[in-house]
Design a protein around this motif. Structure first.
Motif, mmCIF file in Angstrom:
data_model
loop_
_atom_site.group_PDB
_atom_site.id
_atom_site.type_symbol
_atom_site.label_atom_id
_atom_site.label_comp_id
_atom_site.label_asym_id
_atom_site.label_seq_id
_atom_site.Cartn_x
_atom_site.Cartn_y
_atom_site.Cartn_z
ATOM 1 N N SER A 133 0.902 -1.170 0.087
ATOM 2 C CA SER A 133 0.062 -0.119 -0.029
ATOM 3 C C SER A 133 0.907 1.335 0.168
ATOM 4 C CB SER A 133 -1.078 -0.081 1.285
ATOM 5 O OG SER A 133 -1.712 -1.067 1.260
ATOM 6 N N LYS A 134 0.306 2.222 -0.629
ATOM 7 C CA LYS A 134 1.186 3.628 -0.715
ATOM 8 C C LYS A 134 0.218 4.852 -0.323
ATOM 9 C CE LYS A 134 4.308 6.290 -3.189
ATOM 10 N NZ LYS A 134 5.220 6.372 -4.489
ATOM 11 N N THR A 136 0.296 8.949 -0.334
ATOM 12 C CA THR A 136 1.321 9.929 -0.504
ATOM 13 C C THR A 136 0.693 11.336 -0.028
ATOM 14 O OG1 THR A 136 2.354 8.981 -2.536
ATOM 15 C CG2 THR A 136 2.816 11.436 -2.354
ATOM 16 N N ASP A 158 -6.508 5.175 -8.359
ATOM 17 C CA ASP A 158 -5.795 5.923 -7.157
ATOM 18 C C ASP A 158 -7.064 6.663 -6.441
ATOM 19 O OD1 ASP A 158 -3.302 4.866 -7.791
ATOM 20 O OD2 ASP A 158 -2.470 6.743 -8.081
ATOM 21 N N ARG A 206 -3.639 2.486 -3.332
ATOM 22 C CA ARG A 206 -2.615 3.825 -3.661
ATOM 23 C C ARG A 206 -3.598 4.931 -3.249
ATOM 24 N NH1 ARG A 206 1.656 4.834 -7.184
ATOM 25 N NH2 ARG A 206 0.449 6.496 -8.110
ATOM 26 N N TRP A 208 -3.870 9.631 -2.463
ATOM 27 C CA TRP A 208 -3.066 10.865 -2.383
ATOM 28 C C TRP A 208 -3.974 11.631 -1.340
ATOM 29 C CZ3 TRP A 208 1.280 11.824 -5.455
ATOM 30 C CH2 TRP A 208 1.461 10.549 -6.381
#
Length: 265
Positions: A133-134, A136, A158, A206, A208
């Motif tokens: 998992s990411k 940002t 995303d 993912r 943001w």
């Protein structure tokens, strides 16, 4: 006069009715026993110190809700700031905000006592995200180009948490037309989106998060996130704000936010 019905005290063998988790007698008994465990004079002095009081209040401002209740899908105001690693176990961690957890009284009681009043466990720390998992975090002043940066780097599927677009979605107004009486609701929706994202971090998502906040340490810890700070420069940000027709009528407010970010106001 309370409007909800009383319930039986949560202490085993106690049959008293109460409008809270524990009856007055059990709550006082548990609190007295907890204080008696803290016999170290150095520890007692620390919990009365200004440095602890200031840090405790800072933690409450950063996490105004019980973090354990949030993981369980409930919104409960913080009542106690708890040391994950106790002061007596590691003195060096006493003033580390990363070693603190905002909790309600009920969960704090569970940390220190079982039903028979004996200490038995600590609450778990916030779960760590899976490696696949990411998240940002993109932060910067108003007009720094945060949304444009994400648009240039986003991939299909995303998740983007951007409060400006959330305002548009729930009001159908222009991006910078934000009726003040809806602010608390929109912020709560943004926070709930972050909570749900945290609960799905084992799914390889993912995401943001776009924010104008300078202090994103709590978000970074929450998601083990990468932080990208856009230092566009004060003059460039103001130039963009003045040329953005969507901000007509709110340019002074946005320029003020830029000045705050760069410490010129």
């Amino acid at each position: 006069m309370p409007h909800k019905s009383p319930k039986i005290c949560n202490t085993e063998e106690c049959r008293e009715l109460t409008y809270t988790t524990y009856c007055d007698k059990c709550r006082k008994d548990n609190h007295r026993e907890y204080k008696e465990q803290r016999v170290d004079k150095k520890e007692q002095a620390f919990y009365s110190s200004l440095s602890w009081i200031n840090l405790r209040n800072r933690k409450k401002r950063k996490n105004p809700l019980c973090e354990v209740c949030l993981e369980e899908g409930r919104l409960t105001p913080v009542e106690i700031v708890h040391h994950l690693t106790e002061v007596k176990d590691d003195w060096s961690q006493r003033l580390s905000i990363d070693n603190l957890q905002s909790v309600c009284k009920a969960h704090h009681h569970k940390i220190h006592f079982s039903v028979d009043g004996k200490k038995y466990t600590k609450l778990k720390k916030v779960r760590e995200p899976m490696k696949d998992s990411k998240v940002t975090i993109v932060n910067g002043a108003s007009g720094s180009g945060k949304t444009t940066y994400v648009q240039d780097h986003i991939e299909h599927g995303d998740l983007v948490i951007d409060i400006d677009y959330l305002w548009m979605a729930v009001t159908m107004l222009d991006m910078y037309d934000k009726p003040q009486h809806l602010t608390d609701i929109v912020l709560a929706m943004r926070n709930e989106a972050c909570r749900v994202l945290q609960s799905k971090m084992d799914k390889g998502i993912r995401a943001w998060i776009i924010t104008t906040a300078k202090d994103v340490d709590e978000l970074k810890r929450m998601f083990n996130a990468e932080v990208i700070t856009l230092d566009t420069g004060r003059d460039k940000c103001i130039e963009r704000i003045l040329s953005d027709t969507r901000r007509v009528g709110s340019t002074d407010k946005h320029i003020g936010l830029v000045n705050q970010w760069y410490g010129t106001e």
